[in-house]
Enzyme design. Structure first.
Site, PDB file in Angstrom:
ATOM      1  N   HIS A  28      39.127  39.558  42.720  1.00 45.57           N
ATOM      2  CA  HIS A  28      39.195  38.705  44.225  1.00 45.57           C
ATOM      3  C   HIS A  28      38.682  39.021  45.227  1.00 45.57           C
ATOM      4  CE1 HIS A  28      41.852  36.287  41.641  1.00 45.57           C
ATOM      5  NE2 HIS A  28      42.421  37.118  41.343  1.00 45.57           N
TER       6      HIS A  28
HETATM    7  C1  BDR Z   1      45.127  37.417  45.367  1.00 47.16           C
HETATM    8  O1  BDR Z   1      46.225  37.890  45.335  1.00 47.16           O
HETATM    9  C2  BDR Z   1      46.566  39.186  45.160  1.00 47.16           C
HETATM   10  O2  BDR Z   1      47.150  39.502  43.834  1.00 47.16           O
HETATM   11  C3  BDR Z   1      45.130  39.748  44.950  1.00 47.16           C
HETATM   12  O3  BDR Z   1      45.304  41.052  45.624  1.00 47.16           O
HETATM   13  C4  BDR Z   1      44.214  38.872  45.746  1.00 47.16           C
HETATM   14  O4  BDR Z   1      44.278  39.290  47.002  1.00 47.16           O
HETATM   15  C5  BDR Z   1      44.564  36.747  44.301  1.00 47.16           C
HETATM   16  O5  BDR Z   1      44.935  35.626  44.126  1.00 47.16           O
END
Ligand code: BDR
Ligand code: CA
Length: 309
Positions: free
Chosen positions: A235
């Site tokens: 992400h």
């Molecule tokens: C986001 O949530 C976190 O778990 C990850 O680091 C990312 O920023 C994805 O949903």
């Protein structure tokens, strides 16, 4: 000239890769890292951020502790994805001490002092950014862009309704969307396309033997797959990649409203991609990142991580 950025994060496996990507990139001048509790509590995200910055040989970048819990409601973590240590069990050598002061103050101080507009990259719950911008809104004039990994126009990953960062502090996200002059959103619908596969990890490993590249590969191997995406989405580096390589993305102007409060809709981002709503105090305009040239992204990510020692 390099673009001045501050990264607000909750490391976090993918936050680690995003930080390394930014620190490896000459196009970005990382002026500070601010840390929030998120994927794991602040007592873990802070030492993780310090260790990540130090491993990149950039211990001169100040790292500030920020909020340990959301503006309202209870703290929720995502240790089931990132592990109890936040880095999927990959131990890094400890970094230096955190800079004195707290994240929201540091953000305001940096913005006040900025001689060129600053870009804020938010890849965790938006609490620190909201605290900074709500308490001195005039500073928003010093912001060039806020790039957030947050929200989803489709189904969430943390709940059916919500993406993790938006769920974790929806009020903060709403404040940032209302305050910031220009917001770019890397939602789950984009980042869920960017799946780490064994072949991609092998290609990454083959690009060098530096500490950061090795740690990044180990983290990507160890991180838990997401049931929502049947794989391992990367992400947070997407938010950094937007600033480095905008030509790899397709985008769309859209409007976003956030569901605040608790209940099954907590943190849901209602995203109008097709001009049905009007911008108002509830629906805020954003630039939405929709697609990414994924193969080129992974190739360039590997090249950048290989620059680090
Ligand atoms: C986001 O949530 C976190 O778990 C990850 O680091 C990312 O920023 C994805 O949903
Ligand atoms: Ca994150």
């Amino acid at each position: 000239m390099a673009r001045a950025v501050i990264i607000d994060c909750d490391p976090g496996t993918d936050d680690a890769i995003a930080l390394w990507l930014a620190l490896a990139s000459r196009e970005l001048d990382v002026q500070a890292v601010t840390v929030v509790g998120g994927n794991v509590p602040l007592t873990r995200t802070l030492p993780n951020a310090l260790a990540i910055v130090a491993l990149a040989g950039r211990a001169e970048v100040p790292v500030y502790a920020g909020a340990a819990r959301p503006l309202l409601g209870r703290f929720t973590e995502a240790a089931r994805v990132h592990g109890a240590d936040g880095l999927a069990g990959v131990a890094l050598p400890p970094g230096k001490a955190a800079a004195p002061g707290i994240a929201a103050d540091a953000l305001r101080t940096q913005l006040r002092a900025a001689t060129q507009p600053l870009t804020l990259i938010g890849i965790g719950p938006a609490t620190n950014l909201a605290l900074a911008l709500a308490t001195e809104p005039a500073l928003c004039e010093k912001i060039e862009e806020v790039v957030l990994m947050s929200g989803a126009w489709g189904e969430g990953n943390f709940t059916p309704a919500a993406e993790f960062n938006a769920f974790s502090d929806p009020e903060a996200l709403a404040i940032v969307l209302a305050a910031a002059p220009r917001v770019t959103l890397a939602t789950l619908d984009l980042t869920g396309q960017v799946l780490v596969t064994p072949e991609r990890i092998a290609r990454l490993r083959a690009m060098g033997s530096g500490n950061c590249l090795s740690a990044a590969s180990a983290i990507l191997e160890a991180v838990a797959p997401s049931p929502r995406f049947h794989g391992k989405p990367l992400h947070d580096p997407c938010a950094v990649a937007w600033l480095l390589w905008p030509e790899l993305f397709t985008t769309r102007e859209a409007l976003v409203a956030v569901e605040c409060g608790t209940g099954p809709g907590q943190g849901r981002t209602h995203i109008d991609r097709f001009g049905r709503c009007s911008a108002d105090s509830m629906y805020r305009p954003v630039r939405l990142l929709e697609t990414l040239d994924i193969e080129t992204f992974f190739a360039r990510l590997g090249e950048r991580l290989a620059y680090l020692r």
